[in-house]
Design a protein around this motif. Sequence first.
Motif, PDB file in Angstrom:
ATOM      1  N   HIS A  20       0.843  -1.201   0.000  1.00  0.00           N
ATOM      2  CA  HIS A  20       0.000   0.000   0.000  1.00  0.00           C
ATOM      3  C   HIS A  20       0.874   1.245   0.000  1.00  0.00           C
ATOM      4  N   ARG A  31      -1.726   8.131  -0.259  1.00  0.00           N
ATOM      5  CA  ARG A  31      -2.336   8.777  -1.421  1.00  0.00           C
ATOM      6  C   ARG A  31      -1.469   9.919  -1.950  1.00  0.00           C
ATOM      7  N   ASP A  70      -9.599  -2.710  -4.081  1.00  0.00           N
ATOM      8  CA  ASP A  70     -10.720  -1.990  -3.478  1.00  0.00           C
ATOM      9  C   ASP A  70     -10.498  -1.903  -1.965  1.00  0.00           C
ATOM     10  N   ARG A  71     -11.393  -1.227  -1.281  1.00  0.00           N
ATOM     11  CA  ARG A  71     -11.214  -1.003   0.153  1.00  0.00           C
ATOM     12  C   ARG A  71     -11.210  -2.318   0.942  1.00  0.00           C
ATOM     13  N   THR A  72     -12.050  -3.252   0.522  1.00  0.00           N
ATOM     14  CA  THR A  72     -12.080  -4.551   1.198  1.00  0.00           C
ATOM     15  C   THR A  72     -10.726  -5.247   1.075  1.00  0.00           C
ATOM     16  N   LEU A 104      -7.845  -3.757   0.550  1.00  0.00           N
ATOM     17  CA  LEU A 104      -6.870  -2.992   1.330  1.00  0.00           C
ATOM     18  C   LEU A 104      -6.919  -3.411   2.799  1.00  0.00           C
ATOM     19  N   ILE A 105      -8.118  -3.500   3.364  1.00  0.00           N
ATOM     20  CA  ILE A 105      -8.244  -3.864   4.775  1.00  0.00           C
ATOM     21  C   ILE A 105      -7.736  -5.289   5.011  1.00  0.00           C
ATOM     22  N   ARG A 126     -10.766   3.796  10.121  1.00  0.00           N
ATOM     23  CA  ARG A 126     -11.338   4.123   8.808  1.00  0.00           C
ATOM     24  C   ARG A 126     -10.695   5.368   8.230  1.00  0.00           C
ATOM     25  N   CYS A 155      -7.362   4.547   6.843  1.00  0.00           N
ATOM     26  CA  CYS A 155      -7.492   3.810   5.580  1.00  0.00           C
ATOM     27  C   CYS A 155      -7.776   4.754   4.420  1.00  0.00           C
ATOM     28  N   ASP A 156      -8.485   5.845   4.690  1.00  0.00           N
ATOM     29  CA  ASP A 156      -8.783   6.815   3.646  1.00  0.00           C
ATOM     30  C   ASP A 156      -7.510   7.458   3.078  1.00  0.00           C
ATOM     31  N   VAL A 205      -3.701   3.721  -0.256  1.00  0.00           N
ATOM     32  CA  VAL A 205      -4.267   2.964  -1.379  1.00  0.00           C
ATOM     33  C   VAL A 205      -3.565   1.608  -1.435  1.00  0.00           C
TER      34      VAL A 205
END
Length: 211
Positions: free
Chosen positions: A63, A66, A119-121, A123-124, A155, A158-159, A162
């Motif tokens: 990751h 950004r 996607d976010r899923t 990434l987590i 959260r 995470c924003d 990427v």
Amino acid sequence: MHPNPAFRWPRSANDHNDADERAALESMIVNIGFGMIFAATPDGPRVAHVPVFSTGDGALQFHLSRGNALAKHITKKKALCVINGPDAYVSPDWYGVADQVPTWNYLTLELEGKVREMDRTGLIALLDDLTAQNEAKLAPKEPWHRDKMDEGKFRKMCDAIVGFEMKIQAWRPTAKLSQNKPDEARHKAADALDAIGRKAMGHMMREFGIK
């Protein structure tokens, strides 16, 4: 990758098949867990230093912030990941053989492939996998998990990042461990490295530097 075929990958007396070598490469990624991602951008070549996770089925995940120079330009492009293992300067005096020159021994792995944004899923899941893998190395410490932090703060963090996945198309390992030297000379150099505290390289030269 070093041009000398002798340094392509270390082989021991019991390691002579592709499955063993692939397992050794996967183990290197897990044990080191950190690499450099190189790619071209409109502003020139850039590099990012990142924790990495191997999926075990031919992909490497990582990751980026950004705000990282690569984050906006790496998707759908080819990138190069370099994972470095131990390295050490080797003095020619240590071999006990005439007419040698100074050199540098090292272990490294280059991975090349096309990158996609997760996607976010995904990434987590990557963050959970990275945490679990690295916390396991700290046993018997009780593993940290994101349940220990405020969900809203997690959260928000995470924003700011990427997730990416590289589908590995080329594995290029180099293990330059004085394999081109006589066994006795290589072991003398390994002993000298032990004496100055470079024990990891000394160990590798003894265990894997077999011609």
